[in-house]
Design a protein around this motif. Sequence first.
Motif, PDB file in Angstrom:
ATOM      1  N   LEU A 218       0.919  -1.244   0.023  1.00  0.00           N
ATOM      2  CA  LEU A 218      -0.015   0.154   0.026  1.00  0.00           C
ATOM      3  C   LEU A 218       0.781   1.226   0.052  1.00  0.00           C
ATOM      4  CD1 LEU A 218      -3.042  -0.714   2.353  1.00  0.00           C
ATOM      5  CD2 LEU A 218      -2.904  -0.899  -0.009  1.00  0.00           C
ATOM      6  N   VAL A 220       0.081   5.067   1.001  1.00  0.00           N
ATOM      7  CA  VAL A 220      -0.756   5.738   1.855  1.00  0.00           C
ATOM      8  C   VAL A 220      -0.633   7.260   1.637  1.00  0.00           C
ATOM      9  CG1 VAL A 220       0.558   5.466   3.828  1.00  0.00           C
ATOM     10  CG2 VAL A 220      -1.949   5.844   4.184  1.00  0.00           C
ATOM     11  N   TYR A 288      -0.119   3.085   9.548  1.00  0.00           N
ATOM     12  CA  TYR A 288       1.119   3.020   8.776  1.00  0.00           C
ATOM     13  C   TYR A 288       1.785   1.701   8.986  1.00  0.00           C
ATOM     14  CZ  TYR A 288       0.782   8.323   7.965  1.00  0.00           C
ATOM     15  OH  TYR A 288       0.537   9.478   7.540  1.00  0.00           O
ATOM     16  N   CYS A 291       0.929  -0.208   5.952  1.00  0.00           N
ATOM     17  CA  CYS A 291       1.372   0.149   4.697  1.00  0.00           C
ATOM     18  C   CYS A 291       2.791   0.174   4.313  1.00  0.00           C
ATOM     19  CB  CYS A 291       0.742   1.802   4.682  1.00  0.00           C
ATOM     20  SG  CYS A 291      -0.963   2.043   5.023  1.00  0.00           S
TER      21      CYS A 291
END
Length: 397
Positions: A218, A220, A288, A291
Amino acid sequence: MRIALIADTFPPLRTSGAVQLRDLSREFARQGHRLTVMLPAADLDRPWAVEEFDGVTVLRLRAPPTKEISYVWRTWNEFIMPFAMLRNLRRSPLAGQRWDGVVWYAPSIFHGPMVSALKRESGCKGYLIIRDIFPEWAVDMGLMGRGLPYRFFDAIARYQYSIADVIGVQTPGNLAYFNRWRRRSGRVLEVLQNWLDKPSNVPCSIRVSETPLAGRKLFVYAGNMGVAQSVGIVLDLAQRMASRTDVGFLLVGRGSEAGRHREKAQALGLTNVVFFDEIHPDEIPDLYAQCRIGIVSLDLRHRSHNIPGKFLTYMQSGLPALVRLNPGNDLAELIRSERVGEECQSDQLDELVAKAERLLVQVETDAELPGRCRRLFDRQFSAKQAVSQIAEALFGS
């Protein structure tokens, strides 16, 4: 020392400025200072209210509203805000308090009259923390010309500069703007890096495993989605990378452009993008942790230098950053020299895609990358360092 900190944002607000001032206040208390944060409050039914917050006194002073109103009324209300705050301070239990130092935070540019009064009455120094240079950035963005409104705002800003003994700017690139100001004897101009406190361990309400992005690497973006952030380029990037079923884009936050970005993603049929509304700042570290890469996007029309708070949160969490920013911004050199991500200083989507792809390879092959990010944060962006620097400027020999 007894210090007054004047600002227009603080918890329970969730803006990046509110988080910064929360963390700065906590660190002032930890270092033994007696801090009082003074804030305008439009919703008070009495002139003042006092509360305690993590060892800090918070004094809310009734003032006209400045949020979610027309620009004309906002300008007028911000202009009279410091006078209303000062009048209501005189009615509060802290009316006769003398201060060893006054610190204030811009934005807003309108705190000058209140700061001037407190400095004069206490015979103390003042430290101005500047996080953006207004109205210059508004001109850069094409939001304002250099006509009468600009001259009005510029005069207000220069008045607040004139009463500062010390000004702390974000990056070395912003020092040149104040060359004329610092010619006067006794004035100090320095770089005061952005800061954050230690991360929380609050569970995040967003669980990526329960979204269509489960199992993907990911990118972010968490924060404001306004004109200055140019988040639309992130959706263009997502569209170009749509064939990569192992990659996703998570966008979290609010702002004037958030609704338009959601509509654009839907119109493009982007199944690799998921939006969430703003979450509590304490949930960010756990977000986070789910991610791989953080995104920073700044409008290329900016001419000033800026190290956004979200870049700090990425570094603190060990996330490398993909950063699109205005040419010449100090942040670009920092990213290159510290090897903590990829920077793109153009509007060429091909270049941004190439750098995103390169960073995806790096997060899989460079085991030292998260550690470099965290070490950069610890070295340059701690709240402890920021408070020590401010205290030294105000009270040092």
